[in-house]
Enzyme design. Structure first.
Site, PDB file in Angstrom:
ATOM      1  N   HIS A 265      40.645 -58.620  77.599  1.00  0.00           N
ATOM      2  CA  HIS A 265      41.389 -59.821  77.993  1.00  0.00           C
ATOM      3  C   HIS A 265      40.777 -61.041  77.311  1.00  0.00           C
ATOM      4  O   HIS A 265      39.667 -60.964  76.772  1.00  0.00           O
ATOM      5  CB  HIS A 265      41.347 -60.014  79.514  1.00  0.00           C
ATOM      6  CG  HIS A 265      39.963 -60.298  80.030  1.00  0.00           C
ATOM      7  ND1 HIS A 265      39.026 -59.310  80.250  1.00  0.00           N
ATOM      8  CD2 HIS A 265      39.337 -61.462  80.343  1.00  0.00           C
ATOM      9  CE1 HIS A 265      37.904 -59.847  80.679  1.00  0.00           C
ATOM     10  NE2 HIS A 265      38.056 -61.169  80.739  1.00  0.00           N
ATOM     11  N   ASP A 267      39.867 -65.154  78.438  1.00  0.00           N
ATOM     12  CA  ASP A 267      39.742 -65.938  79.675  1.00  0.00           C
ATOM     13  C   ASP A 267      40.711 -67.121  79.618  1.00  0.00           C
ATOM     14  O   ASP A 267      40.843 -67.773  78.583  1.00  0.00           O
ATOM     15  CB  ASP A 267      38.302 -66.454  79.839  1.00  0.00           C
ATOM     16  CG  ASP A 267      37.307 -65.319  80.048  1.00  0.00           C
ATOM     17  OD1 ASP A 267      37.721 -64.212  80.458  1.00  0.00           O
ATOM     18  OD2 ASP A 267      36.098 -65.537  79.797  1.00  0.00           O
ATOM     19  N   HIS A 330      37.712 -59.819  74.935  1.00  0.00           N
ATOM     20  CA  HIS A 330      36.473 -59.126  75.308  1.00  0.00           C
ATOM     21  C   HIS A 330      36.735 -58.158  76.446  1.00  0.00           C
ATOM     22  O   HIS A 330      37.775 -58.220  77.102  1.00  0.00           O
ATOM     23  CB  HIS A 330      35.384 -60.150  75.679  1.00  0.00           C
ATOM     24  CG  HIS A 330      35.786 -61.077  76.791  1.00  0.00           C
ATOM     25  ND1 HIS A 330      36.666 -62.115  76.625  1.00  0.00           N
ATOM     26  CD2 HIS A 330      35.430 -61.113  78.102  1.00  0.00           C
ATOM     27  CE1 HIS A 330      36.836 -62.757  77.763  1.00  0.00           C
ATOM     28  NE2 HIS A 330      36.091 -62.157  78.688  1.00  0.00           N
ATOM     29  N   ARG A 340      25.313 -52.547  86.647  1.00  0.00           N
ATOM     30  CA  ARG A 340      25.325 -53.848  85.953  1.00  0.00           C
ATOM     31  C   ARG A 340      26.039 -54.896  86.795  1.00  0.00           C
ATOM     32  O   ARG A 340      27.048 -54.601  87.427  1.00  0.00           O
ATOM     33  CB  ARG A 340      26.048 -53.669  84.619  1.00  0.00           C
ATOM     34  CG  ARG A 340      26.217 -54.931  83.805  1.00  0.00           C
ATOM     35  CD  ARG A 340      26.739 -54.578  82.402  1.00  0.00           C
ATOM     36  NE  ARG A 340      26.838 -55.781  81.605  1.00  0.00           N
ATOM     37  CZ  ARG A 340      27.956 -56.495  81.480  1.00  0.00           C
ATOM     38  NH1 ARG A 340      29.059 -56.123  82.101  1.00  0.00           N
ATOM     39  NH2 ARG A 340      27.959 -57.585  80.755  1.00  0.00           N
TER      40      ARG A 340
HETATM   41  C1  LIG Z   1      40.546 -69.271  87.273  1.00  0.00           C
HETATM   42  C2  LIG Z   1      40.805 -67.995  87.092  1.00  0.00           C
HETATM   43  C3  LIG Z   1      40.534 -67.262  85.839  1.00  0.00           C
HETATM   44  C4  LIG Z   1      40.770 -65.816  86.234  1.00  0.00           C
HETATM   45  C5  LIG Z   1      41.917 -65.967  87.193  1.00  0.00           C
HETATM   46  C6  LIG Z   1      41.395 -67.074  88.101  1.00  0.00           C
HETATM   47  O1  LIG Z   1      42.414 -67.668  88.867  1.00  0.00           O
HETATM   48  C7  LIG Z   1      40.307 -66.527  89.028  1.00  0.00           C
HETATM   49  C8  LIG Z   1      39.640 -65.249  88.460  1.00  0.00           C
HETATM   50  C9  LIG Z   1      39.500 -65.252  86.956  1.00  0.00           C
HETATM   51  C10 LIG Z   1      39.332 -63.853  86.390  1.00  0.00           C
HETATM   52  C11 LIG Z   1      37.880 -63.350  86.390  1.00  0.00           C
HETATM   53  C12 LIG Z   1      37.799 -61.944  85.785  1.00  0.00           C
HETATM   54  C13 LIG Z   1      38.611 -61.810  84.477  1.00  0.00           C
HETATM   55  C14 LIG Z   1      40.005 -62.467  84.658  1.00  0.00           C
HETATM   56  C15 LIG Z   1      40.895 -62.200  83.435  1.00  0.00           C
HETATM   57  C16 LIG Z   1      40.597 -62.003  85.964  1.00  0.00           C
HETATM   58  O2  LIG Z   1      41.273 -61.011  86.145  1.00  0.00           O
HETATM   59  O3  LIG Z   1      40.222 -62.876  86.982  1.00  0.00           O
HETATM   60  C17 LIG Z   1      39.831 -63.942  84.968  1.00  0.00           C
HETATM   61  C18 LIG Z   1      41.078 -64.817  85.105  1.00  0.00           C
HETATM   62  C19 LIG Z   1      41.519 -65.442  83.796  1.00  0.00           C
HETATM   63  O4  LIG Z   1      40.671 -65.953  83.042  1.00  0.00           O
HETATM   64  O5  LIG Z   1      42.717 -65.371  83.522  1.00  0.00           O
HETATM   65  O1  LIG Z   2      30.994 -58.501  82.802  1.00  0.00           O
HETATM   66  C1  LIG Z   2      31.216 -58.929  81.692  1.00  0.00           C
HETATM   67  O2  LIG Z   2      30.426 -58.825  80.765  1.00  0.00           O
HETATM   68  C2  LIG Z   2      32.550 -59.577  81.380  1.00  0.00           C
HETATM   69  C3  LIG Z   2      33.153 -60.277  82.559  1.00  0.00           C
HETATM   70  C4  LIG Z   2      34.366 -61.050  82.192  1.00  0.00           C
HETATM   71  O3  LIG Z   2      34.910 -60.918  81.131  1.00  0.00           O
HETATM   72  C5  LIG Z   2      34.907 -62.036  83.138  1.00  0.00           C
HETATM   73  O4  LIG Z   2      34.400 -62.168  84.274  1.00  0.00           O
HETATM   74  O5  LIG Z   2      35.881 -62.716  82.743  1.00  0.00           O
HETATM   75 FE   LIG Z   3      36.366 -62.531  80.750  1.00  0.00          FE
END
Ligand SMILES: C=C1C[C@]23C[C@@]1(O)CC[C@H]2[C@@]12CCC[C@@](C)(C(=O)O1)[C@H]2[C@@H]3C(=O)O
Ligand SMILES: O=C(O)CCC(=O)C(=O)O
Ligand SMILES: [Fe+2]
Length: 403
Positions: A265, A267, A330, A340
């Site tokens: 994905h 961010d 990533h 981890r």
């Molecule tokens: C602010 C945010 C980014 C995120 C979606 C969220 O509303 C809260 C969780 C965030 C996260 C963390 C893990 C990876 C990710 C892709 C996910 O599934 O939840 C990211 C979201 C994002 O960056 O789109």
């Molecule tokens: O655990 C990791 O190294 C990646 C986590 C991540 O990509 C995320 O929290 O958006």
């Molecule tokens: Fe991420």
């Protein structure tokens, strides 16, 4: 991307989390067919840049520009975050995930909410489940403390960290930070640590935002002005960057070649500051060949470096930079021997700020590639379109010619 069936989606949302500790093999629900979609670079191959922020060398901005243009990610050292705080936040994260499942589920993230315990939000885009659990903290950790740590006293911090600690007396035998100047862990609660960590990350994120803007050619004054009007917002009470703290846990896995810790994905942030502790798992996708028709890419492991933090360029920074810096694809892989944890500080602008390509980076031959979006708007688009979200906020040729 393989779209899940309706029944798979339903089970995603109703299933109890897998008891990772007791399973002896990867169940079908967690077995990913295509972990090897791209080759993985050998250890001697490409290396994600490491940038020392404390270096007096004048080329830090150049290093940043090169890292953001070619990788969308880099590691930073010399960032000033105390190593003891990184250790404490790791302890806090481990303690949280060590809680019994029923306690964690009491803090489950509601279907329409951001904060709480659960699967990665992107899980719904994949037919298989990930080998991980997460805890998302938006706002103050104190809001969660009552659910997770009803007795949020310093000792509770240790009880959850190490279930073998039966009584407060046993605390005397636990390792203490070797540096006497550091605050001993047992004076601190989990929510104190998280609060302190968020504050440190906020300062570092602001510094990096400024430096990354300057690396794009903005002057210090322009970078500051951009901060005030754009991603930091006016200096009123409600202004300021917003951020979400994402704690991830990747339990040991009996068959890591078939399981995925966190699927690929980008961010949805301006930038993300990631602490991956000392266990390898993060991989970034490096595009090595792009002839317009075909793209060749490979997964590159980001090796843990003591005390370093990883910086990911997020989708909103890609918009701000008018596409010059690309958000990095990533993922996290799992392993069979070490549990981890990682902690991501996901940083974005205040909810009401519109993010759009910076004026200075837009010119006659190069119109704005993206339309203005707020963070909540973008998150909602990402929640529907996932990897097509950035493309969906691109302007059409005709609309960019009129601005
Ligand atoms: C602010 C945010 C980014 C995120 C979606 C969220 O509303 C809260 C969780 C965030 C996260 C963390 C893990 C990876 C990710 C892709 C996910 O599934 O939840 C990211 C979201 C994002 O960056 O789109
Ligand atoms: O655990 C990791 O190294 C990646 C986590 C991540 O990509 C995320 O929290 O958006
Ligand atoms: Fe991420």
């Amino acid at each position: 991307m393989i779209m899940p069936t309706a029944s798979e989606l339903i089970s995603h949302h109703h299933a109890h989390p897998l008891d990772f500790e007791s399973v002896r093999e990867v169940p079908d629900s967690h077995a990913w067919p295509d972990l090897h979609d791209h080759p993985t670079a050998s250890a001697q191959g490409a290396v994600v840049p490491v940038i020392d922020l404390s270096a007096t060398a004048t080329n830090v901005l150049e290093q940043l520009a090169r890292a953001c243009e070619s990788w969308g990610a880099f590691q930073v050292t010399g960032h000033g975050v105390p190593p003891g705080l990184l250790r404490r936040v790791e302890v806090a994260a481990r303690g949280l995930f060590a809680l019994p499942t029923n306690r964690k589920l009491e803090a489950a993230r509601p279907a329409d909410g951001v904060s709480g315990y659960g699967r990665a939000r992107i899980s719904c885009f994949f037919p298989k489940l990930m080998w991980s659990e997460g805890f998302t903290i938006a706002g103050s950790p104190l809001d969660h403390a009552r659910t997770l740590w009803p007795d949020d006293d310093p000792l509770a911090f240790w009880y959850v960290y190490d279930a073998r600690v039966p009584t407060p007396h046993a605390l005397h035998h636990l390792p203490r930070p070797s540096n006497a100047a550091e605050k001993p862990c047992c004076d601190t609660t989990c929510s104190d640590v998280i609060e302190e960590y968020k504050e440190e990350m906020k300062q570092l994120a602001r510094k990096l935002m400024r430096m990354m803007l300057m690396s794009l050619g903005l002057t210090e004054v322009e970078a500051e002005a951009e901060a005030e009007t754009g991603w930091i917002g006016p200096r009123d009470e409600a202004g300021g960057m917003s951020a979400v703290l994402q704690m991830n846990s990747y339990p040991v896995c009996p068959d890591p070649d078939r399981a995925m810790g966190m699927a690929a994905h980008t961010d949805s942030t301006l930038l993300t500051l990631l602490f991956q502790s000392n266990t390898s798992g993060l991989q970034v996708l490096q595009v090595v060949g792009d002839n317009g028709r075909d793209r060749t890419a490979r997964w590159v492991t980001v090796p843990p470096m003591p005390g370093a933090l990883i910086v990911n360029v997020g989708d909103l920074f890609q918009i701000l930079s008018n596409g010059r810096y690309r958000s990095v694809v990533h993922r996290a892989v799992v392993n069979r021997s070490s549990h981890r944890v990682s902690v991501a500080y996901m940083c974005g602008p205040p909810a009401a700020s519109k993010v759009e390509p910076i004026g200075k980076l837009v010119g006659p031959g190069c119109g704005p590639v993206y339309r203005p979006v707020t963070w909540p708007e973008y998150l909602s688009v990402k929640g529907k379109l996932f990897d097509k979200a950035l493309a969906s906020v691109m302007r059409t040729q005709a609309s960019s010619e009129h601005t």
